[in-house]
Motif scaffolding. Sequence first.
Motif, short mmCIF file in Angstrom:
data_model
loop_
_atom_site.label_atom_id
_atom_site.label_comp_id
_atom_site.label_asym_id
_atom_site.label_seq_id
_atom_site.Cartn_x
_atom_site.Cartn_y
_atom_site.Cartn_z
N HIS A 157 3.83 -21.69 -12.83
CA HIS A 157 3.34 -22.98 -12.39
C HIS A 157 4.43 -23.65 -11.57
O HIS A 157 5.60 -23.63 -11.96
CB HIS A 157 2.98 -23.87 -13.59
CG HIS A 157 1.74 -23.43 -14.30
ND1 HIS A 157 0.65 -24.23 -14.48
CD2 HIS A 157 1.39 -22.23 -14.83
CE1 HIS A 157 -0.30 -23.57 -15.11
NE2 HIS A 157 0.12 -22.35 -15.35
N ILE A 158 4.05 -24.22 -10.44
CA ILE A 158 5.03 -24.93 -9.62
C ILE A 158 4.46 -26.29 -9.22
O ILE A 158 3.25 -26.44 -9.07
CB ILE A 158 5.43 -24.12 -8.35
CG1 ILE A 158 4.21 -23.83 -7.47
CG2 ILE A 158 6.12 -22.84 -8.73
CD1 ILE A 158 4.57 -23.21 -6.13
N VAL A 160 3.60 -29.29 -6.68
CA VAL A 160 3.30 -29.39 -5.25
C VAL A 160 4.39 -30.21 -4.56
O VAL A 160 4.86 -31.22 -5.10
CB VAL A 160 1.91 -30.02 -5.05
CG1 VAL A 160 1.69 -30.40 -3.60
CG2 VAL A 160 0.83 -29.08 -5.53
N LEU A 182 1.93 -18.11 0.13
CA LEU A 182 3.12 -18.95 0.09
C LEU A 182 4.28 -18.40 0.93
O LEU A 182 5.06 -19.15 1.48
CB LEU A 182 3.59 -19.15 -1.35
CG LEU A 182 2.61 -19.93 -2.23
CD1 LEU A 182 3.10 -19.98 -3.66
CD2 LEU A 182 2.40 -21.34 -1.71
N GLU A 199 7.26 -23.01 -1.24
CA GLU A 199 6.86 -24.40 -1.48
C GLU A 199 5.36 -24.47 -1.25
O GLU A 199 4.84 -23.88 -0.31
CB GLU A 199 7.60 -25.32 -0.49
CG GLU A 199 7.40 -26.79 -0.79
CD GLU A 199 8.22 -27.68 0.15
OE1 GLU A 199 9.26 -27.23 0.66
OE2 GLU A 199 7.79 -28.83 0.36
N ALA A 200 4.67 -25.17 -2.13
CA ALA A 200 3.23 -25.35 -1.96
C ALA A 200 2.99 -26.78 -1.53
O ALA A 200 3.53 -27.71 -2.13
CB ALA A 200 2.50 -25.05 -3.26
N ALA A 227 -0.13 -24.01 -8.29
CA ALA A 227 0.53 -25.20 -7.75
C ALA A 227 -0.27 -26.41 -8.20
O ALA A 227 -1.49 -26.47 -8.01
CB ALA A 227 0.58 -25.12 -6.23
#
Lengths: 341, 174
Positions: A157-158, A160, A182, A199-200, A227
Amino acid sequence: MKRAAVPAFALSVLYGCAWHQQSALNPGGPQAAKIDTLWWSFFWLLGVIFIIVMTVLLLTLTGRRANMEREALEVTHKASPQTESQTRRIVTGATIITILILFVLIVASVGTGKAIADLGFKKNPLTIQVTGNQWWWEIQYINGDASQTLVTANEMHIPVGRPVQILGQSQDVIHSFWVPNLHGKRDLIPSRTTNEWIEADQPGAYRGQCAEFCGLQHAHMALWVIAEPEDRFDAWMRAQLQPAASPSTQETIRGQQVFLNNACVFCHQIRGTTAGGQNAPDLTHFGSRRGIAANTVPNTKGNLAGWIVDPQSMKPGNHMATIAVNSTDLQPLVDYLESLK
Amino acid sequence: MRIAASAIIITLLGLTGCQREKRDIRPSPADLAIYGDAAKESTLRPGGPVTPQPVVNNPYNASSYDISEGQRLFNWYNCSGCHANGGGGIGPPLIKKEWTYGGEPANIFDTIVKGRPNGMPSWGGRIPAYQIWQIVAYVRSMNGEQPTSATPTRADTIQTNPQNLVNRVSGQTK
């Protein structure tokens, strides 16, 4: 009519791909957007060149060359000096144009690579160590504070809008981390660390896949990158940092005993219990994940039971031990693992 | 004629690979048993040996795949924690000639299943039988007691089957 249907169908299939969750043509972040731009500029430039070359080729094959002395060619097999110099001019011109176009493509490609590299090393990054294993991904959130270091598997999980540094490593053979929406591919090489910034800029679920052949189950080595907005990411992180939920029902209490008394504990960790194996995916919050066996199948009770009883039928050659689970133990075990939200 | 001959030769060459790379990736339920009846103690006894018992062969003997699986498990299950990479440390070395509890496949199997005094834990009831046999195959390969065709020519860690060792035991691989 029928003839037109075939290319139309092919195009519609391609169109479907472009908007899928695993496509470089559907960028979800700035790095992928640059790659996408480069891809389309290559596509259009080279597509036009292809059409020009094919048109000229067809004209040459079908048309008659009015200014070429066919007679002389057919009799003496030698072109006249006039034809010779004309041909030389055309070939020289085409060569120069080709070199120029290739040069433009190199400049565009190197420029894109440099622009992507400049996107890295931002402030306040999230650092995630991705370790390739045969055939699953270990995801470790690096944090100076040891109590904030999180280990999970096959699902990342990242937040946004926040840059994420991916430190790539491998436990056995060379793998390659590739989430097309990505960024491009980054090899994971044993005994060295590779680096990639992703980076999303919009929330979504992006599917990744091992992109370097790594053995029998290379094709079944997928991961999800989810994201989500910063607040939801923080909530997820807080939940994941907790030790595993204690079993509350009779079934799940029994299931935990089955887990702890079998070979499971040699390889799997469930934080909060005595199971501390480090060879296989961490199962502390297994029930919260989308898939099992590196996202080979969706995470359902039925799939999990099948996976535990006979892992070699779902994913032949994988390293999960086949253990003899009593039929009466299986349901509690599955219930327990799925309760680990 | 020439084509037929080369086809036969290629087929024969292909067949030589069969035994080496046979992969029994889906063990039969019988091999999942915690105790195989194969577990045998050494016949070494005070006051002379007892009646010899039937020889039990390792089902994964001479299989390259299973030896490499055994090597992986040797580290996964932390055998190397005490036995290092066969050189010994807290536990005795496994590259050796004289075995305290017998060096036959069935003896090593028994040692792993039951454990031994002064440190060796009992792994029976934990590791499935087929994996114990794979570990046995690997441990025996350390002493050159596996055909060279099934073992790597170069080891990842300690060179466990140096040529002289292979020569010494050649012709008596089990």
